[in-house]
Design a protein around this motif. Sequence first.
Motif, PDB file in Angstrom:
ATOM      1  N   THR A  29      46.102  15.379  65.913  1.00 28.03           N
ATOM      2  CA  THR A  29      46.652  16.414  65.955  1.00 28.03           C
ATOM      3  C   THR A  29      46.389  16.072  67.418  1.00 28.03           C
ATOM      4  O   THR A  29      45.134  16.114  67.929  1.00 28.03           O
ATOM      5  CB  THR A  29      46.601  17.042  65.647  1.00 28.03           C
ATOM      6  N   ILE A  30      47.415  16.107  68.590  1.00 29.11           N
ATOM      7  CA  ILE A  30      46.915  15.223  69.948  1.00 29.11           C
ATOM      8  C   ILE A  30      47.439  16.572  70.681  1.00 29.11           C
ATOM      9  O   ILE A  30      49.066  16.522  70.496  1.00 29.11           O
ATOM     10  CB  ILE A  30      47.510  14.122  70.509  1.00 29.11           C
ATOM     11  N   THR A  31      46.528  17.341  71.401  1.00 32.12           N
ATOM     12  CA  THR A  31      47.722  18.065  72.441  1.00 32.12           C
ATOM     13  C   THR A  31      46.483  18.431  73.670  1.00 32.12           C
ATOM     14  O   THR A  31      45.740  17.574  73.939  1.00 32.12           O
ATOM     15  CB  THR A  31      47.135  19.790  71.875  1.00 32.12           C
ATOM     16  N   SER A  32      47.262  19.140  74.457  1.00 33.00           N
ATOM     17  CA  SER A  32      46.662  19.126  76.067  1.00 33.00           C
ATOM     18  C   SER A  32      45.680  19.477  76.212  1.00 33.00           C
ATOM     19  O   SER A  32      45.647  21.153  75.040  1.00 33.00           O
ATOM     20  CB  SER A  32      47.789  19.117  76.885  1.00 33.00           C
ATOM     21  N   PRO A  43      53.882  16.888  74.795  1.00 33.94           N
ATOM     22  CA  PRO A  43      54.515  18.414  73.425  1.00 33.94           C
ATOM     23  C   PRO A  43      52.909  17.254  72.181  1.00 33.94           C
ATOM     24  O   PRO A  43      52.278  16.998  72.837  1.00 33.94           O
ATOM     25  CB  PRO A  43      55.253  17.456  72.817  1.00 33.94           C
ATOM     26  N   GLN A  44      52.709  18.761  71.712  1.00 33.87           N
ATOM     27  CA  GLN A  44      51.976  18.759  70.969  1.00 33.87           C
ATOM     28  C   GLN A  44      52.255  17.425  69.892  1.00 33.87           C
ATOM     29  O   GLN A  44      53.291  17.533  69.144  1.00 33.87           O
ATOM     30  CB  GLN A  44      51.864  20.040  70.188  1.00 33.87           C
ATOM     31  N   THR A  45      52.060  16.895  69.441  1.00 31.50           N
ATOM     32  CA  THR A  45      51.453  15.192  68.593  1.00 31.50           C
ATOM     33  C   THR A  45      51.103  15.307  67.078  1.00 31.50           C
ATOM     34  O   THR A  45      49.764  15.475  67.480  1.00 31.50           O
ATOM     35  CB  THR A  45      51.570  14.055  69.728  1.00 31.50           C
ATOM     36  N   PHE A  46      51.716  14.921  66.332  1.00 33.23           N
ATOM     37  CA  PHE A  46      51.036  14.363  65.163  1.00 33.23           C
ATOM     38  C   PHE A  46      51.456  13.212  64.712  1.00 33.23           C
ATOM     39  O   PHE A  46      51.732  12.837  64.624  1.00 33.23           O
ATOM     40  CB  PHE A  46      51.610  15.733  63.948  1.00 33.23           C
ATOM     41  N   VAL A  47      49.652  12.508  64.355  1.00 32.18           N
ATOM     42  CA  VAL A  47      50.037  11.181  63.614  1.00 32.18           C
ATOM     43  C   VAL A  47      49.001  11.664  62.395  1.00 32.18           C
ATOM     44  O   VAL A  47      48.103  12.333  62.375  1.00 32.18           O
ATOM     45  CB  VAL A  47      48.759  10.526  64.859  1.00 32.18           C
ATOM     46  N   PRO A  48      49.644  10.989  61.434  1.00 29.98           N
ATOM     47  CA  PRO A  48      49.841  11.011  60.576  1.00 29.98           C
ATOM     48  C   PRO A  48      48.717   9.474  59.241  1.00 29.98           C
ATOM     49  O   PRO A  48      48.891   8.549  60.177  1.00 29.98           O
ATOM     50  CB  PRO A  48      51.206  10.706  59.274  1.00 29.98           C
ATOM     51  N   LEU A  49      47.629  10.147  58.701  1.00 28.43           N
ATOM     52  CA  LEU A  49      47.090   9.142  57.542  1.00 28.43           C
ATOM     53  C   LEU A  49      46.488   7.626  58.385  1.00 28.43           C
ATOM     54  O   LEU A  49      46.694   6.313  59.223  1.00 28.43           O
ATOM     55  CB  LEU A  49      48.171   8.281  56.944  1.00 28.43           C
ATOM     56  N   LEU A  50      44.891   8.498  58.834  1.00 25.48           N
ATOM     57  CA  LEU A  50      44.226   7.118  59.631  1.00 25.48           C
ATOM     58  C   LEU A  50      43.315   7.253  58.320  1.00 25.48           C
ATOM     59  O   LEU A  50      42.183   7.771  57.730  1.00 25.48           O
ATOM     60  CB  LEU A  50      43.240   8.039  61.221  1.00 25.48           C
ATOM     61  N   THR A  51      43.535   5.803  57.705  1.00 23.43           N
ATOM     62  CA  THR A  51      42.936   6.003  56.079  1.00 23.43           C
ATOM     63  C   THR A  51      41.410   5.043  56.012  1.00 23.43           C
ATOM     64  O   THR A  51      40.173   5.248  55.153  1.00 23.43           O
ATOM     65  CB  THR A  51      43.762   5.513  54.943  1.00 23.43           C
ATOM     66  N   THR A  52      41.527   4.459  57.203  1.00 19.11           N
ATOM     67  CA  THR A  52      40.261   3.157  57.016  1.00 19.11           C
ATOM     68  C   THR A  52      39.607   3.460  58.188  1.00 19.11           C
ATOM     69  O   THR A  52      39.879   3.790  59.142  1.00 19.11           O
ATOM     70  CB  THR A  52      40.650   1.639  56.326  1.00 19.11           C
ATOM     71  N   GLU A  53      37.962   2.411  57.899  1.00 19.82           N
ATOM     72  CA  GLU A  53      37.365   2.208  59.601  1.00 19.82           C
ATOM     73  C   GLU A  53      38.734   1.436  60.283  1.00 19.82           C
ATOM     74  O   GLU A  53      37.608   1.191  61.379  1.00 19.82           O
ATOM     75  CB  GLU A  53      36.128   1.887  58.722  1.00 19.82           C
ATOM     76  N   ASP A  54      39.140   0.867  60.009  1.00 25.69           N
ATOM     77  CA  ASP A  54      39.865   0.090  61.273  1.00 25.69           C
ATOM     78  C   ASP A  54      40.396   0.569  61.920  1.00 25.69           C
ATOM     79  O   ASP A  54      40.743   1.767  62.227  1.00 25.69           O
ATOM     80  CB  ASP A  54      40.997  -0.984  60.358  1.00 25.69           C
ATOM     81  N   ALA A  55      40.281  -0.357  63.303  1.00 27.87           N
ATOM     82  CA  ALA A  55      41.199   0.765  64.779  1.00 27.87           C
ATOM     83  C   ALA A  55      42.825   0.680  64.663  1.00 27.87           C
ATOM     84  O   ALA A  55      43.131   0.052  63.952  1.00 27.87           O
ATOM     85  CB  ALA A  55      41.026  -0.372  65.722  1.00 27.87           C
ATOM     86  N   HIS A  56      42.706   2.008  65.174  1.00 22.68           N
ATOM     87  CA  HIS A  56      44.208   1.970  64.240  1.00 22.68           C
ATOM     88  C   HIS A  56      44.694   2.762  66.693  1.00 22.68           C
ATOM     89  O   HIS A  56      44.408   3.409  66.986  1.00 22.68           O
ATOM     90  CB  HIS A  56      44.040   3.833  63.696  1.00 22.68           C
ATOM     91  N   GLU A  57      46.284   2.177  66.527  1.00 22.17           N
ATOM     92  CA  GLU A  57      46.792   2.905  67.471  1.00 22.17           C
ATOM     93  C   GLU A  57      47.259   3.966  67.618  1.00 22.17           C
ATOM     94  O   GLU A  57      48.206   3.346  66.968  1.00 22.17           O
ATOM     95  CB  GLU A  57      47.616   0.628  68.465  1.00 22.17           C
ATOM     96  N   VAL A  58      47.530   4.843  68.039  1.00 16.51           N
ATOM     97  CA  VAL A  58      48.352   6.379  67.722  1.00 16.51           C
ATOM     98  C   VAL A  58      48.775   6.390  69.707  1.00 16.51           C
ATOM     99  O   VAL A  58      48.545   6.090  70.161  1.00 16.51           O
ATOM    100  CB  VAL A  58      47.693   7.255  67.273  1.00 16.51           C
ATOM    101  N   ILE A  78      42.586  16.681  73.651  1.00 11.29           N
ATOM    102  CA  ILE A  78      41.792  17.174  72.299  1.00 11.29           C
ATOM    103  C   ILE A  78      42.286  16.749  71.276  1.00 11.29           C
ATOM    104  O   ILE A  78      43.669  16.817  70.929  1.00 11.29           O
ATOM    105  CB  ILE A  78      41.822  18.480  72.424  1.00 11.29           C
ATOM    106  N   LEU A  79      42.030  15.911  70.843  1.00 15.44           N
ATOM    107  CA  LEU A  79      41.828  15.141  69.401  1.00 15.44           C
ATOM    108  C   LEU A  79      41.393  15.565  68.460  1.00 15.44           C
ATOM    109  O   LEU A  79      40.346  16.339  68.382  1.00 15.44           O
ATOM    110  CB  LEU A  79      41.572  13.743  69.143  1.00 15.44           C
ATOM    111  N   THR A  80      42.222  16.394  67.330  1.00 16.71           N
ATOM    112  CA  THR A  80      41.384  17.148  66.636  1.00 16.71           C
ATOM    113  C   THR A  80      42.207  16.816  65.332  1.00 16.71           C
ATOM    114  O   THR A  80      43.281  16.487  64.834  1.00 16.71           O
ATOM    115  CB  THR A  80      42.523  18.284  66.381  1.00 16.71           C
ATOM    116  N   ASP A  81      40.972  16.049  63.760  1.00 17.03           N
ATOM    117  CA  ASP A  81      41.583  16.121  62.078  1.00 17.03           C
ATOM    118  C   ASP A  81      41.426  17.053  61.491  1.00 17.03           C
ATOM    119  O   ASP A  81      41.655  18.074  62.286  1.00 17.03           O
ATOM    120  CB  ASP A  81      40.509  14.417  62.125  1.00 17.03           C
ATOM    121  N   ASP A  82      42.625  16.359  60.133  1.00 22.33           N
ATOM    122  CA  ASP A  82      42.580  17.741  59.893  1.00 22.33           C
ATOM    123  C   ASP A  82      40.917  18.307  58.340  1.00 22.33           C
ATOM    124  O   ASP A  82      40.791  18.605  57.829  1.00 22.33           O
ATOM    125  CB  ASP A  82      43.476  17.330  58.467  1.00 22.33           C
ATOM    126  N   LEU A  83      40.130  17.162  59.031  1.00 16.72           N
ATOM    127  CA  LEU A  83      38.514  17.187  59.009  1.00 16.72           C
ATOM    128  C   LEU A  83      37.940  18.928  59.601  1.00 16.72           C
ATOM    129  O   LEU A  83      36.891  19.076  59.482  1.00 16.72           O
ATOM    130  CB  LEU A  83      37.523  16.208  58.402  1.00 16.72           C
TER     131      LEU A  83
END
Length: 194
Positions: A29-32, A43-58, A78-83
Motif C-alpha cells: 500500500t502506498i500512501t502520502s 490517491p492511496q494505491t494498492f500494488v499486488p503480489l511481490l513474490t520474489t527477491e527480484d526488483a519490481h517496478e511499482v 509510506i509503503l506498507t506491506d501485508d506483513l
Amino acid sequence: MPELMVHKGEHVVSLTVRNETSRPVNQLTITSEKALPTWLRVPQTFVPLLTTEDAHEVTFPLTVVDAPENAHIILPLILTDDLGRTWQVRVGLRFGASPPLQDALLPNVPNPFNPTTTIRYHLSGTAARPTTLMIYTISGQQVRTLVNETQKPGVYKIHWDGTDDQRRVVASGIYLYKLVSGNFSQTQKMMLIK
C-alpha cells in the motif's frame, strides 16, 4: 533521491522495490505521509503480489492541478506491506508549466485602456526562437518595441503604458500590436482613450 519534472494533469510515478524476505508480499500500500498542498493529489494505491527477491517496478498515480510554476516539493510516501512492515520514501518533484499547444496573440486587457494595458501571448513548440512584439499606429508607423529577444515556449504577458520608444505619451486612438515569433505572426487592435 529521485526527482521528477511534473506538468499539469495525470502522471504516474515509478518506484523500484525489492522483497528481501522469503515470504511473498501479497499487497503493498502506498500512501502520502502527510497532508499535501491542495494542487497535488496522491490517491492511496494498492500494488499486488511481490513474490520474489527480484526488483519490481511499482507505479502509482499523481494528479497535479494548478501547481505554482517552478514549485518544488518533497513528496513523503509510506509503503506498507501485508506483513505490517513500513518504509518511508521521499520523491522530489519539480513543477513546471506545460508549453502551450499553439501560438497565440490574445486580446489586450483592458481594451479600451487608460493609462496601461496588458498584452498576453503564447509560444508553442520545444525550441526558443526570435520574438518581437511591436506597437504601431493605425497607419502603420512604428510606435514602441515591447519585446525583441529570443524566447522559449511558454505563456507571456507584458504591460504597455501608452508611451513610445522615447518614453513620450502617445495620443488617444486605435493602435495595432503585432507579434512575430519564428514563422508565426499575428496582429490585434487596441484603443487608448484619455
